[in-house]
Design a protein around this motif. Structure first.
Motif, PDB file in Angstrom:
ATOM      1  N   ASP A   4      31.189 -35.573  86.641  1.00  0.00           N
ATOM      2  CA  ASP A   4      32.244 -36.097  86.889  1.00  0.00           C
ATOM      3  C   ASP A   4      32.469 -37.527  86.068  1.00  0.00           C
ATOM      4  O   ASP A   4      31.770 -38.661  85.888  1.00  0.00           O
ATOM      5  N   PRO A   5      33.471 -37.587  84.374  1.00  0.00           N
ATOM      6  CA  PRO A   5      33.901 -38.799  83.611  1.00  0.00           C
ATOM      7  C   PRO A   5      33.857 -40.228  84.428  1.00  0.00           C
ATOM      8  O   PRO A   5      33.429 -40.953  83.852  1.00  0.00           O
ATOM      9  N   GLU A   6      34.180 -40.472  85.682  1.00  0.00           N
ATOM     10  CA  GLU A   6      34.664 -41.594  86.110  1.00  0.00           C
ATOM     11  C   GLU A   6      32.297 -41.979  86.505  1.00  0.00           C
ATOM     12  O   GLU A   6      32.770 -42.978  86.371  1.00  0.00           O
ATOM     13  N   ARG A   7      32.058 -41.308  87.636  1.00  0.00           N
ATOM     14  CA  ARG A   7      30.827 -41.661  87.028  1.00  0.00           C
ATOM     15  C   ARG A   7      29.638 -41.616  86.138  1.00  0.00           C
ATOM     16  O   ARG A   7      28.996 -42.208  85.498  1.00  0.00           O
ATOM     17  N   ARG A   8      30.178 -40.564  85.126  1.00  0.00           N
ATOM     18  CA  ARG A   8      29.766 -40.827  83.786  1.00  0.00           C
ATOM     19  C   ARG A   8      29.865 -42.306  83.397  1.00  0.00           C
ATOM     20  O   ARG A   8      28.552 -42.333  82.363  1.00  0.00           O
ATOM     21  N   GLU A   9      30.775 -42.657  83.225  1.00  0.00           N
ATOM     22  CA  GLU A   9      31.220 -43.938  82.543  1.00  0.00           C
ATOM     23  C   GLU A   9      30.715 -44.672  83.276  1.00  0.00           C
ATOM     24  O   GLU A   9      30.271 -45.625  82.249  1.00  0.00           O
ATOM     25  N   ILE A  10      30.898 -45.120  84.654  1.00  0.00           N
ATOM     26  CA  ILE A  10      29.657 -45.891  85.244  1.00  0.00           C
ATOM     27  C   ILE A  10      27.900 -45.802  84.866  1.00  0.00           C
ATOM     28  O   ILE A  10      27.858 -46.992  84.419  1.00  0.00           O
ATOM     29  N   LEU A  11      27.829 -45.007  84.650  1.00  0.00           N
ATOM     30  CA  LEU A  11      26.297 -44.606  84.432  1.00  0.00           C
ATOM     31  C   LEU A  11      26.492 -44.869  82.535  1.00  0.00           C
ATOM     32  O   LEU A  11      24.842 -45.581  82.227  1.00  0.00           O
ATOM     33  N   THR A  12      27.105 -44.549  81.792  1.00  0.00           N
ATOM     34  CA  THR A  12      27.227 -44.894  80.302  1.00  0.00           C
ATOM     35  C   THR A  12      27.332 -46.656  80.937  1.00  0.00           C
ATOM     36  O   THR A  12      26.291 -46.850  79.399  1.00  0.00           O
ATOM     37  N   GLN A  13      28.140 -47.658  81.082  1.00  0.00           N
ATOM     38  CA  GLN A  13      27.972 -48.765  80.831  1.00  0.00           C
ATOM     39  C   GLN A  13      26.586 -49.422  81.370  1.00  0.00           C
ATOM     40  O   GLN A  13      26.124 -50.015  80.658  1.00  0.00           O
TER      41      GLN A  13
END
Length: 521
Positions: A464-473
């Protein structure tokens, strides 16, 4: 009659090889460390070898995967991908490219001996390669891998028939195994001096315009400039910053520039009890490693005048870095203020960490690896000296630097990374090193930060790209807070060419390659 004669004369003219030959001579700063495309995952090798060999996909200038040896990639379920292969492709010796070559290549990637940096992260999640039919390969993964489209653009595909069991890197360097499917063929190679390639007339894709391309490796910027000005070469990379105004005024030459995805950083030895290149003011070994203290790493960061370096040292051909990710990188930390330059606070932090009188430090870095690298090291050393860390510089040829850095011989060294993603430099450079999982192949200081690793490991398996963005940040913030690496500047890439001969499509990943060069007439 008259027209017929003209046409016949024209045909004769085109048939004479001298007129038909289109040759290009490029002066490039950095030679490849080998012609084995799996030996060393570095920009300098990849840009040269992508002319001879090809991956399944190629990332375009917007980091979108474009088809090369594969035509498409489809996610079937979170652990299964289908790759459709291009039909009718042949290696330079006529051997057909076959589905079996994919498994052969992926199996070889982690096993290349003496590699300074393997391509293992690209194949780390693949547990099986199954051939459905001659044009279809199924990739099964141990865990979900959202980066698969990017990963498949990394390793070049070799042939199990041509390259055989355990191909030796030395056999690529002699040209014996420098056989790919790419638009150019190997012609000649003199390590550190020159590489010659010729157009692959049987290439599956659009025909390349150059019959022969010669790369001359000239590490000194002044010597590359001289070769361009005297007409010995048609195109140069890494144009020296101080020469740009002169080239802009000269109608014979054109400049081709672009903001890059390359950022320069310092890697501190943050994990060990003692470190080889930090001593007290008298040159005696320190009982403990000052760089293992976060306050000391922060003091170093606060000492760096990034804006002044970008403007003055780089004549505006660089930007101050705010984090460990390029300005265009996906999922970078948004709206960050510039990293502060506060020498007084830096000195206070050193005192707080138990170094009120500072200490001595040697920093290491490359010479002739990217524009102004030795000048940048000197500027950093002066900045650290101003806060009480008496700093000297040792520059090394890139190959020596990376071998020694991999052996953990340095306290603080400088290098760069290029990527369109935020997750990639973290996984390659800062994640706790784990050869089996392909984490941290460039983590030469063996940095380890659980606060970064946990969200990063989850991001690497989150579709999931949105969840991945949160985790990456979350991971990016943890790295920034801990000063596990010290970002310095973002570079701009500039080439210069003879205006009557060549135009160049500047590459954000800083590739100097024949594919980006087009003849003017």
């Amino acid at each position: 009659m008259h027209h017929g004669f003209m046409a016949a004369a024209l045909v004769l003219c085109l048939a004479t090889p001298a007129a038909a030959q289109r040759n290009l001579v490029i002066a490039a700063q950095t030679p490849p460390s080998a012609l084995d495309p799996h030996f060393h995952n570095t920009t300098n090798n990849n840009m040269v070898l992508r002319q001879i060999f090809e991956p399944l996909f190629e990332l375009d200038t917007q980091a979108r995967p474009q088809p090369r040896l594969a035509e498409s990639l489809r996610l079937i379920d979170p652990l299964t991908w289908e790759v459709k292969l291009r039909a009718g492709v042949r290696f330079h010796d006529g051997t057909p490219f076959e589905a079996e070559d994919i498994a052969y290549t992926f199996a070889r990637v982690p096993t290349v001996p003496n590699s300074p940096a393997l391509f293992t992260p690209a194949v780390r999640t693949i547990s099986a390669v199954e051939i459905k039919d001659p044009q279809t390969v199924i990739l099964r993964t141990r865990e979900p891998n959202p980066l698969m489209p990017i990963d498949l653009a990394a390793p070049a595909i070799l042939s199990r028939r041509v390259h055989g069991p355990n191909p030796a890197t030395s056999d690529f360097n002699t040209g014996r195994l420098a056989i790919g499917t790419g638009p150019y063929r190997y012609a000649a190679y003199l390590p550190n001096e020159r590489l010659e390639v010729t157009r692959n007339a049987d290439y599956w894709g659009p025909a390349e315009p150059w019959d022969r391309v010669t790369f001359r490796y000239i590490p000194q910027g002044g010597s590359r400039m001289a070769a361009l000005l005297t007409g010995e070469v048609d195109l140069i990379d890494y144009v020296p910053m101080q020469d740009m105004p002169r080239l802009e005024r000269d109608p014979r030459f054109a400049l081709f520039g672009v903001d890059s995805v390359t950022f320069v950083y310092l890697a501190p030895d943050a994990m060990r009890e003692t470190t080889p290149f930090a001593t007290d003011r008298q040159g005696r070994p320190l009982p403990r490693n000052p760089l293992a203290d976060r306050r000391v790493r922060e003091a170093l960061s606060l000492a760096i005048p990034r804006e002044a370096i970008a403007e003055r040292l780089y004549h505006g051909q660089a930007r101050a870095a705010d984090q460990f990710a390029a300005p265009v990188a996906a999922h970078r930390l948004p709206n960050l203020p510039p990293l502060p330059h506060e020498p007084a606070r830096a000195r206070a932090l050193l005192a707080e960490a138990g170094y009120p009188g500072g200490f001595r430090l040697t920093i290491h870095g490359p010479n002739g690896f990217f524009p102004g690298d030795d000048g940048l090291l000197q500027a950093l050393a002066q900045s650290f000296t101003r806060i009480g860390i008496e700093t000297s510089v040792e520059t090394l040829p890139p190959a020596t630097l990376f071998t020694r850095a991999t052996n953990r011989e340095f306290s603080l060294f400088m290098t760069y990374f290029s990527s369109y993603l935020t997750i990639n430099p973290m996984r390659q450079v800062a994640m706790t090193r784990n050869a089996e999982l392909g984490h941290g192949p460039f983590n030469r200081q063996r940095y380890s930060n659980p606060a970064m690793d946990a969200p990063l490991a989850e991001a690497l398996t989150t579709m999931d790209p949105e969840r991945r963005e949160i985790l990456t940040q979350q991971a990016a913030q943890a790295l920034l807070d801990d000063k596990g690496v010290l970002p310095i500047i973002f570079l701009r890439n500039v080439w210069a060419g003879r205006r009557d001969k060549v135009t160049y499509e500047p590459s954000p990943v800083n590739h100097t390659a024949a594919q980006y060069a087009k003849p003017v007439q």
